[in-house]
Motif scaffolding. Sequence first.
Motif, mmCIF file in Angstrom:
data_model
loop_
_atom_site.group_PDB
_atom_site.id
_atom_site.type_symbol
_atom_site.label_atom_id
_atom_site.label_comp_id
_atom_site.label_asym_id
_atom_site.label_seq_id
_atom_site.Cartn_x
_atom_site.Cartn_y
_atom_site.Cartn_z
ATOM 1 N N SER A 192 -26.246 -41.073 6.593
ATOM 2 C CA SER A 192 -25.711 -39.777 6.396
ATOM 3 C C SER A 192 -24.440 -39.417 6.862
ATOM 4 C CB SER A 192 -26.756 -38.458 6.867
ATOM 5 O OG SER A 192 -26.848 -38.538 8.395
ATOM 6 N N GLY A 193 -24.145 -39.857 8.265
ATOM 7 C CA GLY A 193 -22.894 -40.018 8.655
ATOM 8 C C GLY A 193 -21.706 -40.600 8.236
ATOM 9 N N LYS A 194 -22.186 -41.860 7.467
ATOM 10 C CA LYS A 194 -21.213 -42.380 6.772
ATOM 11 C C LYS A 194 -20.872 -41.815 5.540
ATOM 12 C CE LYS A 194 -21.018 -47.210 4.888
ATOM 13 N NZ LYS A 194 -21.384 -48.416 4.607
ATOM 14 N N LYS A 195 -22.064 -41.419 4.920
ATOM 15 C CA LYS A 195 -21.814 -40.642 3.604
ATOM 16 C C LYS A 195 -20.955 -39.505 3.736
ATOM 17 C CE LYS A 195 -24.095 -43.111 0.586
ATOM 18 N NZ LYS A 195 -23.554 -43.828 -0.396
ATOM 19 N N ILE A 196 -21.123 -38.497 5.126
ATOM 20 C CA ILE A 196 -20.346 -37.380 5.127
ATOM 21 C C ILE A 196 -18.899 -37.947 5.481
ATOM 22 C CG2 ILE A 196 -19.827 -35.670 6.862
ATOM 23 C CD1 ILE A 196 -22.912 -35.445 7.229
ATOM 24 N N ALA A 197 -18.609 -39.036 6.084
ATOM 25 C CA ALA A 197 -17.161 -39.476 6.328
ATOM 26 C C ALA A 197 -16.613 -39.612 4.971
ATOM 27 C CB ALA A 197 -17.268 -40.695 7.081
ATOM 28 N N GLU A 198 -17.329 -40.402 4.056
ATOM 29 C CA GLU A 198 -16.813 -40.942 2.795
ATOM 30 C C GLU A 198 -16.613 -39.851 1.739
ATOM 31 O OE1 GLU A 198 -19.654 -43.490 1.012
ATOM 32 O OE2 GLU A 198 -19.347 -45.202 2.108
ATOM 33 N N LEU A 199 -17.392 -38.657 1.994
ATOM 34 C CA LEU A 199 -17.136 -37.369 1.432
ATOM 35 C C LEU A 199 -15.908 -36.840 1.750
ATOM 36 C CD1 LEU A 199 -21.000 -36.188 0.855
ATOM 37 C CD2 LEU A 199 -19.440 -37.010 -0.989
ATOM 38 N N LYS A 200 -15.950 -36.686 3.051
ATOM 39 C CA LYS A 200 -14.738 -35.981 3.882
ATOM 40 C C LYS A 200 -13.389 -36.628 3.220
ATOM 41 C CE LYS A 200 -16.809 -33.917 7.962
ATOM 42 N NZ LYS A 200 -16.689 -33.938 9.202
ATOM 43 N N ASP A 241 -13.059 -38.695 0.586
ATOM 44 C CA ASP A 241 -12.938 -38.312 -0.757
ATOM 45 C C ASP A 241 -12.162 -36.951 -0.884
ATOM 46 O OD1 ASP A 241 -13.772 -40.640 -1.683
ATOM 47 O OD2 ASP A 241 -15.877 -39.999 -2.003
ATOM 48 N N LEU A 242 -12.876 -35.831 -0.346
ATOM 49 C CA LEU A 242 -12.327 -34.522 -0.331
ATOM 50 C C LEU A 242 -10.957 -34.511 0.130
ATOM 51 C CD1 LEU A 242 -12.967 -31.677 -1.142
ATOM 52 C CD2 LEU A 242 -13.573 -31.583 1.500
ATOM 53 N N GLY A 243 -10.442 -35.543 1.092
ATOM 54 C CA GLY A 243 -9.003 -35.230 1.511
ATOM 55 C C GLY A 243 -8.236 -35.800 0.354
ATOM 56 N N ASN A 244 -8.566 -37.053 -0.359
ATOM 57 C CA ASN A 244 -7.788 -37.641 -1.335
ATOM 58 C C ASN A 244 -7.562 -36.589 -2.654
ATOM 59 O OD1 ASN A 244 -7.653 -40.029 0.069
ATOM 60 N ND2 ASN A 244 -9.443 -40.896 -0.782
ATOM 61 N N GLN A 245 -8.936 -35.954 -2.739
ATOM 62 C CA GLN A 245 -8.608 -34.959 -3.889
ATOM 63 C C GLN A 245 -7.787 -33.739 -3.504
ATOM 64 O OE1 GLN A 245 -12.700 -33.684 -4.682
ATOM 65 N NE2 GLN A 245 -13.426 -35.423 -5.845
ATOM 66 N N ARG A 246 -7.763 -33.262 -2.150
ATOM 67 C CA ARG A 246 -6.715 -32.125 -1.871
ATOM 68 C C ARG A 246 -5.412 -32.929 -2.068
ATOM 69 N NH1 ARG A 246 -10.000 -29.821 3.385
ATOM 70 N NH2 ARG A 246 -11.524 -28.591 2.325
ATOM 71 N N GLU A 247 -5.117 -33.857 -1.545
ATOM 72 C CA GLU A 247 -3.680 -34.648 -1.649
ATOM 73 C C GLU A 247 -3.242 -34.536 -3.169
ATOM 74 O OE1 GLU A 247 -0.244 -35.732 -0.310
ATOM 75 O OE2 GLU A 247 -1.671 -35.243 0.820
ATOM 76 N N GLN A 248 -4.348 -35.034 -4.030
ATOM 77 C CA GLN A 248 -4.049 -35.251 -5.450
ATOM 78 C C GLN A 248 -3.761 -33.527 -6.007
ATOM 79 O OE1 GLN A 248 -7.169 -37.163 -7.314
ATOM 80 N NE2 GLN A 248 -6.648 -39.192 -6.292
ATOM 81 N N ILE A 249 -4.429 -32.567 -5.516
ATOM 82 C CA ILE A 249 -3.890 -31.513 -5.872
ATOM 83 C C ILE A 249 -2.810 -30.972 -5.338
ATOM 84 C CG2 ILE A 249 -4.755 -28.953 -5.604
ATOM 85 C CD1 ILE A 249 -7.966 -30.093 -5.616
ATOM 86 N N ARG A 250 -2.378 -31.189 -4.209
ATOM 87 C CA ARG A 250 -1.225 -30.833 -3.735
ATOM 88 C C ARG A 250 0.113 -31.556 -4.318
ATOM 89 N NH1 ARG A 250 -3.809 -30.800 1.396
ATOM 90 N NH2 ARG A 250 -3.277 -33.036 1.711
ATOM 91 N N GLU A 251 -0.025 -32.819 -4.795
ATOM 92 C CA GLU A 251 0.845 -33.432 -5.765
ATOM 93 C C GLU A 251 1.054 -32.905 -6.883
ATOM 94 O OE1 GLU A 251 -0.318 -37.466 -5.610
ATOM 95 O OE2 GLU A 251 0.415 -37.966 -3.542
ATOM 96 N N LEU A 252 -0.237 -32.526 -7.562
ATOM 97 C CA LEU A 252 -0.067 -31.967 -8.968
ATOM 98 C C LEU A 252 0.542 -30.647 -8.888
ATOM 99 C CD1 LEU A 252 -3.595 -32.964 -10.328
ATOM 100 C CD2 LEU A 252 -1.378 -33.823 -11.074
ATOM 101 N N LEU A 253 0.506 -29.845 -7.780
ATOM 102 C CA LEU A 253 0.862 -28.717 -7.690
ATOM 103 C C LEU A 253 2.583 -28.712 -7.482
ATOM 104 C CD1 LEU A 253 -1.698 -26.667 -5.475
ATOM 105 C CD2 LEU A 253 -1.237 -26.281 -7.893
ATOM 106 N N THR A 254 2.834 -29.613 -6.776
ATOM 107 C CA THR A 254 4.454 -30.010 -6.657
ATOM 108 C C THR A 254 5.021 -30.377 -7.886
ATOM 109 O OG1 THR A 254 3.930 -30.582 -4.245
ATOM 110 C CG2 THR A 254 5.853 -31.390 -5.295
#
Length: 208
Positions: A112-120, A122-135
């Motif tokens: 579960s810790g590994k899955k949580i880290a992976e999800l975090k 993925d969430l960070g990557n998605q947020r970065e993609q969102i920031r790039e798209l907004l830019t």
Amino acid sequence: MTEKRSGRPPKYTEAQVLEGIEIVERGGAIPTGDTVKKAMCIHLDVAGGINAQSLDKEVQRLLKQREQQRRENLIGALPADARDAVKEIGALVESAVLGHLGEQFGSLKMLSGKKIAELKTDLGNQREQIRELLTRIDGKDAEIADLEGKNHDLKQRLDARNTEVAALKARLSELERDEDFRARMIEVMKETLGHHAISDEKSPPVHA
């Protein structure tokens, strides 16, 4: 000992219920509210207005209590060595079960810790993609605004050129009209001069 009941007291005692259970079992039947009621009414002279449903709850309680007492008596009759061995076996089983559960829990926790880290991640990557798209969107909005401003300037310049061209065309038409007028005047003058020349040739000479 009978259970405490609210409302009207029962028309039988715990001892009568136990005896009714024994009568039913001696007859080869299963003790229930109905069978024990019948036995108590026939053999123990208990009044027939007994609630079979309430009696059944008392019967089941007494049967459970009797079985528990029987098991305790059997366990108490075992030798001390047997009871100690059972305790030791129970401790070993408990330890084995708890150890297995601990390993399973540890594996699940790690997973579960590994899955949580992976999800975090993925969430960070998605947020970065969102920031790039907004830019990029902001950049496109700026480009669109700049193009709109240039388009407005070009439209103004085009309107000015169209106005200038219209004025030049009007001036050209005016000049063309003036040129036509001058040409007609020249023709008229030529015709006039030509008529005068012919008239002079036809006139007789004047003698002095």
